[in-house]
Design an enzyme around this catalytic site. Structure first.
Site, PDB file in Angstrom:
ATOM      1  N   CYS A 103       0.856  -1.184   0.000  1.00 32.42           N
ATOM      2  CA  CYS A 103       0.000   0.000   0.000  1.00 32.42           C
ATOM      3  C   CYS A 103       0.891   1.231   0.000  1.00 32.42           C
ATOM      4  O   CYS A 103       1.622   1.469   0.967  1.00 32.42           O
ATOM      5  CB  CYS A 103      -0.933   0.008   1.206  1.00 32.42           C
ATOM      6  SG  CYS A 103      -2.079   1.412   1.178  1.00 32.42           S
ATOM      7  N   CYS A 124      -3.463   7.032  -4.890  1.00 28.16           N
ATOM      8  CA  CYS A 124      -3.216   5.587  -4.800  1.00 28.16           C
ATOM      9  C   CYS A 124      -1.807   5.236  -5.271  1.00 28.16           C
ATOM     10  O   CYS A 124      -1.523   5.226  -6.475  1.00 28.16           O
ATOM     11  CB  CYS A 124      -4.251   4.788  -5.584  1.00 28.16           C
ATOM     12  SG  CYS A 124      -4.089   2.985  -5.372  1.00 28.16           S
TER      13      CYS A 124
END
Length: 310
Positions: free
Chosen positions: A85, A235
């Site tokens: 992530c 993201c």
């Protein structure tokens, strides 16, 4: 259980410092698999209501297998583990700096999908050197219910993505609900068509692109996360997948900066270098800010101590 909360470009991260489950020994990937198989209640209790919400990403600190790493970390959301992530790695770097555990400079974090490096530039700014990313398939078309044919690329950036260059819906805050509905339909269409990542992996992230509102940015995106929430940030793993596609198309040179804007208007500066396996090594630079230092309390009499799952 002590946690530190932060947000990276608007997307929240909750770092679990202590009080997590005993995952035993083994590689970090093995311990991550054990977390997902045996401790879903723990994950839900950390990130779901009433203590959290569906956009929070959890980051469980664990001892690294590699002694050269400053930390080992397992990322998880409201549905499952995440291999990597990007925004949470930026948040983790800022959190560890806030705690005085790392200083400005280069550091290594071990994740279930490999070692990533970060540069802590200042108290709030981090560059992440991600794992090698690549495009698996170009111009894949699926028939989406109520929409018609939608074409995109399948790429790996630490998670699997389906990237659609031209969103049929404007990427604005007013359109969050229709954008979420559209991307959920696209993901369902991929599943029905049998479109997967490598070795049959589920494509759990859908990324739409459109024109940027910031004149300094080259693109704006909307990203659907596995549990159905949208990413407030641009993201990090999605940017990595995009860099792989841009590189494969010859649309961005190695080392050339690209400013990616999110659906809320926050930005990451991204670039890449060629990878040893034919893909790209992405660098993602963004800012994070610590928002709370808290102790989570779990009362055995609380019927929702393991989170609200509907």
């Amino acid at each position: 259980m002590r946690v530190i909360d932060s947000h990276t470009a608007g997307e929240p991260t909750r770092v679990v410092l202590d009080g997590g489950p005993d995952l035993g020994s083994g590689t970090l990937a093995e311990r991550a698999a054990r977390l997902e198989a045996e401790h879903l209640d723990f994950c839900a209790s950390v990130v779901l209501e009433p203590r959290g919400h569906d956009a929070i990403i959890g980051a469980l600190l664990v001892p690294p297998s590699d002694p050269a790493c400053a930390a080992g970390v397992i990322y998880f959301n409201n549905l499952q583990n995440l291999g990597m992530c990007g925004h949470a790695t930026i948040g983790l770097g800022v959190t560890l700096a806030h705690l005085g555990r790392i200083r400005p400079g280069r550091h290594r974090f071990e994740t279930p999908v490999g070692v990533v490096e970060i540069d802590l530039i200042d108290a709030n700014t981090v560059s992440v050197v991600n794992i090698e990313s690549y495009r698996l398939a170009k111009d894949v078309t699926v028939e989406v219910e109520g929409v018609g044919p939608v074409t995109g690329d399948v790429a790996w950036g630490g998670n699997w993505f389906f990237l659609v260059k031209n969103s049929p819906i404007a990427l604005t805050g007013a359109n969050i609900r229709p954008l979420t509905d559209l991307t959920l339909k696209i993901r369902t269409a991929l599943e029905k068509a049998g479109v997967t990542g490598k070795d049959g992996a589920w494509i759990d992230h859908i990324e739409l692109f459109g024109p940027a509102e910031d004149p300094a940015a080259q693109s704006r995106n909307f990203v659907l996360c596995p549990g159905g929430a949208y990413d407030r940030s641009p993201c990090g793993t999605g940017c990595s997948a995009k860099l792989a596609c841009l590189a494969a198309d010859g649309a961005l040179a190695p080392g050339q900066d690209y400013l990616q804007e999110s659906v809320i208007g926050s930005t990451y500066k991204i670039s890449y270098q060629p990878g040893p396996g034919g893909g790209v090594i992405p660098t993602i630079t963004g800012q994070a800010f610590v928002t709370s230092d808290a102790t989570l309390i779990f009362n055995p009499a609380d019927p929702y101590r393991s989170g609200i799952r509907l």
